[in-house]
Design a protein around this motif. Structure first.
Motif, PDB file in Angstrom:
ATOM      1  N   ALA A  89       3.150  -5.013 -73.005  1.00  9.44           N
ATOM      2  CA  ALA A  89       3.709  -5.762 -71.882  1.00  9.44           C
ATOM      3  C   ALA A  89       4.116  -7.169 -72.307  1.00  9.44           C
ATOM      4  O   ALA A  89       5.182  -7.662 -71.931  1.00  9.44           O
ATOM      5  CB  ALA A  89       2.696  -5.821 -70.738  1.00  9.44           C
ATOM      6  N   ILE A  90       3.273  -7.831 -73.093  1.00  9.76           N
ATOM      7  CA  ILE A  90       3.577  -9.182 -73.562  1.00  9.76           C
ATOM      8  C   ILE A  90       4.855  -9.189 -74.393  1.00  9.76           C
ATOM      9  O   ILE A  90       5.733 -10.046 -74.226  1.00  9.76           O
ATOM     10  CB  ILE A  90       2.397  -9.755 -74.370  1.00  9.76           C
ATOM     11  CG1 ILE A  90       1.222 -10.052 -73.448  1.00  9.76           C
ATOM     12  CG2 ILE A  90       2.812 -11.026 -75.118  1.00  9.76           C
ATOM     13  CD1 ILE A  90      -0.063 -10.396 -74.174  1.00  9.76           C
ATOM     14  N   SER A  91       4.972  -8.217 -75.278  1.00  8.29           N
ATOM     15  CA  SER A  91       6.157  -8.134 -76.122  1.00  8.29           C
ATOM     16  C   SER A  91       7.410  -7.864 -75.299  1.00  8.29           C
ATOM     17  O   SER A  91       8.436  -8.548 -75.449  1.00  8.29           O
ATOM     18  CB  SER A  91       5.969  -7.025 -77.169  1.00  8.29           C
ATOM     19  OG  SER A  91       7.102  -6.910 -77.996  1.00  8.29           O
ATOM     20  N   THR A  92       7.334  -6.875 -74.415  1.00  6.58           N
ATOM     21  CA  THR A  92       8.512  -6.494 -73.633  1.00  6.58           C
ATOM     22  C   THR A  92       8.920  -7.570 -72.643  1.00  6.58           C
ATOM     23  O   THR A  92      10.108  -7.886 -72.500  1.00  6.58           O
ATOM     24  CB  THR A  92       8.246  -5.174 -72.896  1.00  6.58           C
ATOM     25  OG1 THR A  92       7.866  -4.168 -73.841  1.00  6.58           O
ATOM     26  CG2 THR A  92       9.484  -4.712 -72.154  1.00  6.58           C
ATOM     27  N   LEU A  93       7.952  -8.161 -71.941  1.00 10.29           N
ATOM     28  CA  LEU A  93       8.323  -9.189 -70.956  1.00 10.29           C
ATOM     29  C   LEU A  93       8.895 -10.421 -71.649  1.00 10.29           C
ATOM     30  O   LEU A  93       9.772 -11.100 -71.096  1.00 10.29           O
ATOM     31  CB  LEU A  93       7.154  -9.535 -70.042  1.00 10.29           C
ATOM     32  CG  LEU A  93       5.993 -10.407 -70.502  1.00 10.29           C
ATOM     33  CD1 LEU A  93       6.305 -11.890 -70.487  1.00 10.29           C
ATOM     34  CD2 LEU A  93       4.769 -10.160 -69.612  1.00 10.29           C
TER      35      LEU A  93
END
Length: 217
Positions: A89-93
Motif C-alpha cells: 500500500a505504501i509503495s502504490t499510494l
C-alpha cells in the motif's frame, strides 16, 4: 443527565484534563503522517514511532518512496504487523500521489480514500491532524468510551462517528477526538474500567453498579 448534558460534561472535563492535544504519531508533513497512520492499523502508536525514523530516513517523500523496493519497505515495517499488505500500500499510494496529485497528499476525503490502505478513519486523521479540517476519527478507544458514556448505541464505528458529530461542536472535533483517546488509554482502558471505575464513568453514572457490555467495532 440527558445525553446532551453528558456530552457537555465530557467536553468540559476532557478539556480540563488535556488542554494540550499533541499528535501521537511522529511525522514531518502530511505525507509522513499519512504513512504513520496507515502503519498504525492494528499496531500501537509507540511501535509506529519506533519504526518510522528508519523508514523516513530511507524515503520521506512520495517520489523517493515509490523507488524503494516493496521488499525493503516490508523489511523495515515488519514489527508493525500486516507488513505484506502495508508495504504494498505504501509503495502504490506513493506512486499514485506522484502521478495523480503532483506528489502532494490531497486535502479531500474522496481522493484520500481512493488511495490503497486508506480507509475513512485514516483519511479523517489526516484531514484533522495534517490539514486542520474538522473530522472525528473513531478508533477503538473512542468507540468503547462513547458506549460507556451512552453517547451512542455502538452498533458500528460509522454510527458512533455520526452520533458524536451531532453531540459536539464542530470546532471541538479535532481536539476532542484526541482527548478521548488520551483518556481512554490512561484511565478508561478495555480491561481497567468496565464503565463503573474511572473518573468520568463515575461522574456521569454515579448510581451505575453493573459493568457495561461494549460492542466491538
Amino acid at each position: 443527565m440527558t445525553k446532551a448534558e453528558r456530552a457537555a460534561h465530557v467536553d468540559r472535563r476532557l478539556n480540563e484534563l488535556y488542554p494540550e492535544t499533541p499528535v501521537p504519531l511522529d511525522h514531518r508533513d502530511p505525507y509522513t503522517l499519512l504513512i504513520a497512520v496507515l502503519l498504525s492499523a492494528q499496531c500501537t502508536d509507540l511501535r509506529v514511532n519506533q519504526i518510522t525514523p528508519a523508514l523516513f530516513d530511507l524515503a520521506d517523500t512520495p517520489e523517493e518512496m515509490m523507488k524503494v523496493p516493496v521488499e525493503k519497505i516490508r523489511e523495515i515495517i515488519r514489527p508493525c504487523g500486516l507488513s505484506p499488505r502495508k508495504s504494498q500500500a505504501i509503495s502504490t499510494l506513493s506512486k499514485m500521489l506522484v502521478e495523480d496529485h503532483g506528489g502532494n497528499v490531497p486535502c479531500d476525503f474522496p481522493a484520500l480514500e481512493s488511495l490503497p490502505g486508506v480507509g475513512h478513519k485514516t483519511a479523517s486523521v489526516v484531514m484533522a491532524q495534517a490539514f486542520g479540517i474538522p473530522a472525528f476519527p473513531v478508533d477503538t478507544h473512542i468507540h468503547r468510551l462513547a458506549q460507556r458514556w451512552k453517547l451512542t448505541d455502538g452498533k458500528n464505528v460509522e454510527g458512533t462517528e455520526r452520533d458524536l458529530k451531532r453531540l459536539f461542536p464542530r470546532d471541538r472535533w479535532n481536539a476532542l477526538h484526541l482527548q478521548i483517546i488520551f483518556y481512554g488509554r490512561e484511565h478508561c482502558t478495555a480491561r481497567g474500567c468496565d464503565g463503573t471505575i474511572c473518573l468520568l464513568c463515575r461522574e456521569l453514572f454515579p448510581r451505575r453498579r453493573l459493568g457495561v457490555s461494549v460492542k466491538k467495532p
